[in-house]
Design a protein around this motif. Structure first.
Motif, short mmCIF file in Angstrom:
data_model
loop_
_atom_site.label_atom_id
_atom_site.label_comp_id
_atom_site.label_asym_id
_atom_site.label_seq_id
_atom_site.Cartn_x
_atom_site.Cartn_y
_atom_site.Cartn_z
N ILE A 198 0.85 -1.21 0.00
CA ILE A 198 0.00 0.00 0.00
C ILE A 198 0.88 1.25 0.00
N VAL A 199 1.86 1.26 0.90
CA VAL A 199 2.69 2.45 1.09
C VAL A 199 3.50 2.76 -0.18
N GLU A 200 3.97 1.73 -0.83
CA GLU A 200 4.73 1.87 -2.07
C GLU A 200 3.93 2.68 -3.11
N ARG A 201 2.62 2.40 -3.18
CA ARG A 201 1.75 3.10 -4.14
C ARG A 201 1.75 4.61 -3.88
N TYR A 202 1.58 4.96 -2.59
CA TYR A 202 1.52 6.38 -2.21
C TYR A 202 2.89 7.03 -2.33
N SER A 203 3.90 6.24 -2.06
CA SER A 203 5.27 6.75 -2.13
C SER A 203 5.58 7.19 -3.56
N ARG A 204 5.15 6.36 -4.53
CA ARG A 204 5.38 6.69 -5.94
C ARG A 204 4.56 7.92 -6.34
N LYS A 205 3.29 7.91 -5.91
CA LYS A 205 2.38 9.00 -6.27
C LYS A 205 2.90 10.35 -5.75
N HIS A 206 3.46 10.34 -4.54
CA HIS A 206 3.92 11.60 -3.94
C HIS A 206 5.41 11.83 -4.13
N SER A 207 6.05 10.94 -4.86
CA SER A 207 7.52 11.00 -5.08
C SER A 207 8.25 11.23 -3.76
N ARG A 208 7.89 10.43 -2.79
CA ARG A 208 8.49 10.58 -1.45
C ARG A 208 8.74 9.22 -0.85
N GLU A 209 9.87 9.09 -0.15
CA GLU A 209 10.13 7.85 0.59
C GLU A 209 9.23 7.84 1.82
N ILE A 210 8.53 6.73 2.05
CA ILE A 210 7.75 6.61 3.30
C ILE A 210 8.26 5.35 4.01
N PRO A 211 9.13 5.52 5.01
CA PRO A 211 9.68 4.33 5.66
C PRO A 211 8.61 3.54 6.41
N VAL A 212 8.72 2.22 6.30
CA VAL A 212 7.82 1.33 7.04
C VAL A 212 8.68 0.58 8.07
N ILE A 213 8.26 0.67 9.31
CA ILE A 213 9.07 0.17 10.43
C ILE A 213 8.34 -1.00 11.08
N ALA A 214 9.05 -2.11 11.28
CA ALA A 214 8.39 -3.32 11.81
C ALA A 214 8.51 -3.37 13.33
N ALA A 215 7.45 -3.84 14.00
CA ALA A 215 7.46 -3.92 15.47
C ALA A 215 6.69 -5.13 15.97
N GLY A 216 7.10 -5.61 17.14
CA GLY A 216 6.35 -6.69 17.79
C GLY A 216 7.13 -7.99 17.78
N GLY A 217 7.81 -8.27 18.88
CA GLY A 217 8.53 -9.55 19.02
C GLY A 217 9.94 -9.52 18.45
N ILE A 218 10.39 -8.37 18.00
CA ILE A 218 11.76 -8.30 17.45
C ILE A 218 12.71 -8.26 18.64
N TYR A 219 13.62 -9.24 18.68
CA TYR A 219 14.40 -9.45 19.90
C TYR A 219 15.91 -9.36 19.68
N THR A 220 16.40 -9.89 18.56
CA THR A 220 17.85 -9.93 18.33
C THR A 220 18.23 -9.10 17.10
N GLY A 221 19.54 -8.92 16.95
CA GLY A 221 20.05 -8.25 15.76
C GLY A 221 19.72 -9.07 14.52
N GLU A 222 19.70 -10.41 14.68
CA GLU A 222 19.35 -11.30 13.56
C GLU A 222 17.91 -11.01 13.13
N ASP A 223 17.01 -10.82 14.12
CA ASP A 223 15.61 -10.49 13.78
C ASP A 223 15.56 -9.18 13.00
N ILE A 224 16.36 -8.21 13.43
CA ILE A 224 16.35 -6.90 12.75
C ILE A 224 16.76 -7.11 11.29
N TYR A 225 17.80 -7.91 11.09
CA TYR A 225 18.28 -8.17 9.72
C TYR A 225 17.15 -8.79 8.88
N GLU A 226 16.47 -9.80 9.47
CA GLU A 226 15.41 -10.50 8.72
C GLU A 226 14.30 -9.54 8.30
#
Ligand SMILES: Cc1cc2nc3c(=O)[nH]c(=O)nc-3n(C[C@H](O)[C@H](O)[C@H](O)COP(=O)(O)O)c2cc1C
Length: 378
Positions: A198-226
């Protein structure tokens, strides 16, 4: 930061966090200036939780709105004195003083406001007159992200600066029905993919990067990488920051995390009308047996709380626990809280996460090289 950091930076408009980690806002005084400034000093984004922040102000029971506003202003200024890094404020949409707290955050030119527990649709227009402060909604579905994007575009001619996607393993209130929590269709991996589309669509339309940040249960650096491999620009983590020396909660609260076993992490029906994840306590066992914990509501802090029917006051229960009185309350915590076995400093935690991320990146690279080499031989 002495350690070589291999993690990519997190860009939110003109803001640039050296490490792509947002410390999740934790209300009732769990993440205040101490924790948030420590995270910001390590290159992440430190977030002050704003709900119930005025609880130590003298007039809290008489005029909670003024008390909250004053306390938030003080905490933002305290954090600013301790760091030149990036400071955010978490303001839940469900709060009856959402508009007031947003005004303080904008007045104080906080770098970013993160807002979940409801859809941040109606934003006071004054906010758009001073867009130095970035705004990031926290969502648990692509539908919610789409709704917010459409509403903001139509009503304000603008779009939010990013999204946090919070999955069902998070701590605190959850944006899922109880039967969705363990349903793999609602895993963070799946909802992240859907929100990215969804965000990718709006990002293209507005010519702007919209970062999407993941949350919930992320515990290790390995999780962050994944999760970053899946397309997230960064992660939001809360549970892991609780058992740090810098976390603003009491030692008893932190020890509840260190002592928690897997089975102690339970889903409760919060009086707010949402499920929540918490550490089992005598208080919660009593409530589950149908016991009521009488209270007086001075301020009706949450829009959706039916305090006349509620068996207890969630603000009191969480505040008691944060202060060390776990007998008369309980601690919210993420599904991975039981994995925490010791206290550490924010610096040590971030260093561990960076090392884990780098190990996962190198392992991944080695596998790729081996596959490419074997393909070359064929
Ligand atoms: C003790 C605690 C309090 C929290 N308070 C809030 C809050 O006030 N507002 C909010 O939007 N999220 C709140 N959360 C959710 C976190 O900010 C975060 O998004 C989530 O817990 C991430 O998952 P993790 O804890 O597994 O890292 C809270 C979480 C915890 C553990």
């Amino acid at each position: 930061m002495n350690l070589t950091n291999f993690m990519p930076v997190l860009r939110i408009g003109n803001l640039e966090a050296k490490i792509p980690i947002i410390q999740g806002g934790m209300s009732v005084g769990i993440s205040l200036s101490n924790l948030s400034s420590a995270v910001a000093n390590e290159g992440g984004i430190g977030v002050i939780g704003s709900a119930g922040i005025g609880m130590f102000e003298e007039d809290f029971n008489k005029n909670y709105k003024e008390a909250n506003k004053r306390a938030l202003r003080k905490e933002i200024r305290r954090a600013r004195e301790r760091t030149d890094g990036i400071i955010g404020v978490n303001i839940m949409v469900a709060l009856t003083d959402f508009d007031d707290l947003l005004k303080v955050a904008v007045d104080e030119e906080v770098d970013v406001v993160l807002s979940g527990a409801g859809l941040p649709l109606k934003i006071p227009v004054e906010y758009f007159e001073n867009r130095r402060t970035k705004f990031i909604p926290i969502v648990s579905s692509a539908k919610a992200a789409d709704l917010i994007l459409r509403y903001w575009e139509r009503s304000y001619g603008e779009i939010p600066d990013g999204f946090v996607v919070e999955g069902p393993m998070a701590g605190g209130h959850l944006g899922f029905k109880k039967d969705q929590i363990d349903d793999p269709r609602y895993s963070l991996e799946n909802i992240l993919q859907a929100v990215l589309m969804i965000v990718e669509r709006y990002s293209r339309k507005h010519s702007r990067e919209i970062p999407v940040i993941a949350a919930g249960g992320i515990y290790t650096g390995e999780d962050i990488y994944e999760f970053m491999k899946l397309g997230a620009s960064g992660v939001q983590m809360a549970t892991r920051f609780v058992a740090t020396y810098e976390c603003d909660a009491s030692m008893e609260f932190k020890m509840a995390y260190i002592n928690a076993k897997k089975d102690d992490l339970i889903i409760i029906d919060s009086p707010v009308g949402l499920p929540g994840r918490a550490i089992r306590s005598e208080f919660l066992d009593d409530v589950a047996k149908g016991k009521r914990k009488p209270f007086r509501c001075f301020w009706k802090c949450l829009k959706s709380c039916d305090f006349r029917k509620s068996p207890y006051c969630i603000a009191d229960a969480l505040t008691n626990a944060k202060g060390g009185n776990l007998k008369d309350g309980f601690a919210f915590a993420g599904a991975n809280a039981y994995r925490i076995s010791k206290m550490m400093s924010v610096k040590e935690l971030i260093a561990e996460l960076i090392r884990g991320y780098e190990k996962a990146r190198r392992d991944d690279e080695n596998i790729r090289e081996k596959v490419e080499a074997s393909q070359g031989e064929e």
